[in-house]
Scaffold this motif. Structure first.
Motif, short mmCIF file in Angstrom:
data_model
loop_
_atom_site.label_atom_id
_atom_site.label_comp_id
_atom_site.label_asym_id
_atom_site.label_seq_id
_atom_site.Cartn_x
_atom_site.Cartn_y
_atom_site.Cartn_z
N GLY A 30 42.07 45.17 44.11
CA GLY A 30 41.66 46.56 44.25
C GLY A 30 40.89 46.99 43.02
O GLY A 30 40.86 46.28 42.01
N PRO A 31 40.26 48.17 43.08
CA PRO A 31 39.50 48.67 41.94
C PRO A 31 40.37 48.79 40.68
O PRO A 31 41.52 49.22 40.77
CB PRO A 31 39.02 50.05 42.39
N VAL A 32 39.82 48.39 39.55
CA VAL A 32 40.56 48.47 38.28
C VAL A 32 41.06 49.89 38.07
O VAL A 32 40.31 50.86 38.19
CB VAL A 32 39.67 48.03 37.09
N ALA A 34 42.97 51.77 39.86
CA ALA A 34 43.25 52.61 41.03
C ALA A 34 44.63 52.34 41.63
O ALA A 34 45.20 53.21 42.27
CB ALA A 34 42.18 52.41 42.10
N GLY A 35 45.14 51.12 41.43
CA GLY A 35 46.43 50.78 42.01
C GLY A 35 46.40 50.74 43.53
O GLY A 35 47.43 50.88 44.18
N ARG A 36 45.22 50.55 44.11
CA ARG A 36 45.05 50.59 45.56
C ARG A 36 44.63 49.21 46.07
O ARG A 36 43.52 48.77 45.82
CB ARG A 36 44.01 51.64 45.93
N PRO A 37 45.50 48.53 46.82
CA PRO A 37 45.12 47.22 47.37
C PRO A 37 44.06 47.39 48.45
O PRO A 37 44.21 48.21 49.35
CB PRO A 37 46.43 46.68 47.94
N GLU A 38 42.98 46.60 48.34
CA GLU A 38 41.89 46.74 49.29
C GLU A 38 41.39 45.41 49.87
O GLU A 38 41.12 45.33 51.04
CB GLU A 38 40.70 47.45 48.64
N ARG A 39 41.23 44.39 49.02
CA ARG A 39 40.59 43.15 49.48
C ARG A 39 41.60 42.02 49.55
O ARG A 39 42.14 41.56 48.55
CB ARG A 39 39.43 42.78 48.53
N PHE A 40 41.84 41.56 50.78
CA PHE A 40 42.79 40.49 51.07
C PHE A 40 42.17 39.14 50.71
O PHE A 40 41.07 38.81 51.16
CB PHE A 40 43.14 40.53 52.56
N ILE A 41 42.88 38.36 49.88
CA ILE A 41 42.38 37.06 49.44
C ILE A 41 43.49 36.02 49.64
O ILE A 41 44.32 35.81 48.75
CB ILE A 41 41.95 37.11 47.95
N TYR A 64 39.59 35.09 39.50
CA TYR A 64 39.57 36.05 38.39
C TYR A 64 38.14 36.37 37.95
O TYR A 64 37.86 37.51 37.58
CB TYR A 64 40.44 35.55 37.23
N ARG A 65 37.26 35.40 38.00
CA ARG A 65 35.85 35.67 37.68
C ARG A 65 35.25 36.63 38.71
O ARG A 65 34.51 37.55 38.36
CB ARG A 65 35.05 34.37 37.63
N GLU A 66 35.55 36.38 39.97
CA GLU A 66 35.05 37.22 41.05
C GLU A 66 35.58 38.65 40.92
O GLU A 66 34.83 39.62 41.06
CB GLU A 66 35.50 36.61 42.38
N ASP A 71 34.76 44.45 39.22
CA ASP A 71 35.60 45.50 38.62
C ASP A 71 36.90 45.69 39.41
O ASP A 71 37.31 46.81 39.72
CB ASP A 71 34.84 46.83 38.49
N GLU A 72 37.52 44.55 39.74
CA GLU A 72 38.78 44.56 40.48
C GLU A 72 39.89 43.94 39.63
O GLU A 72 39.62 43.26 38.64
CB GLU A 72 38.66 43.73 41.76
#
Length: 140
Positions: A30-32, A34-41, A64-66, A71-72
């Motif tokens: 999620g965005p740095v 924000a504490g909001r999970p968004e992108r499932f990996i 981690y590079r991605e 900015d996640e």
């Protein structure tokens, strides 16, 4: 408290069921800040084990590079337990090195008679485990 969308919840549970009898593992970024999970990996369990999970070191470096480029940060780090309840093991606790992350465990075993899976979230900081409420929402 972990607030997560129904879609992400369903993806985590589906991954745990799909990889059973091996443990599944992955990250929800999620965005740095924000504490909001968004992108499932979903990640590959390099250990390919029903009792242990391990992120592939090359995959983890790439992830981690991605995340850095986007900015996640890892908001949720999840894995499954295939024969025990959804509670961090001593090994899970020792490997928990993201102090801001929610550690989600999904059990694909019916250990409590409540059904074929449990979905629980924990904070793990300095070896201390604290369970937290999970709130599932349709959207943020």
């Amino acid at each position: 408290m972990l607030t997560i969308t129904q879609a992400l919840y369903d993806q985590i549970v589906a991954h745990a069921r799909e990889d059973h009898p091996d443990e599944a593992c992955g990250v929800v970024a999620g965005p740095v800040g924000a504490g909001r999970p968004e992108r499932f990996i979903p990640m590959l369990n390099a250990a390919r084990s029903p009792t242990f999970y391990e992120f592939d070191s090359q995959d983890l470096l790439k992830l981690y590079r991605e995340m850095d480029d986007n900015d996640e940060e890892p908001v949720v780090i999840y894995h499954s337990h295939t024969a025990t309840e959804a509670y961090p093991s001593r090994t899970d606790i020792s490997y928990a090195n993201e102090p801001g992350a929610h550690y989600v465990l999904v059990s694909t075993a019916d250990t409590d008679g409540a059904g074929e899976f449990q979905f629980r979230s924990f904070r793990i900081l300095d070896g201390e485990v604290t369970e937290e409420e999970v709130k599932v929402v349709e959207a943020y």
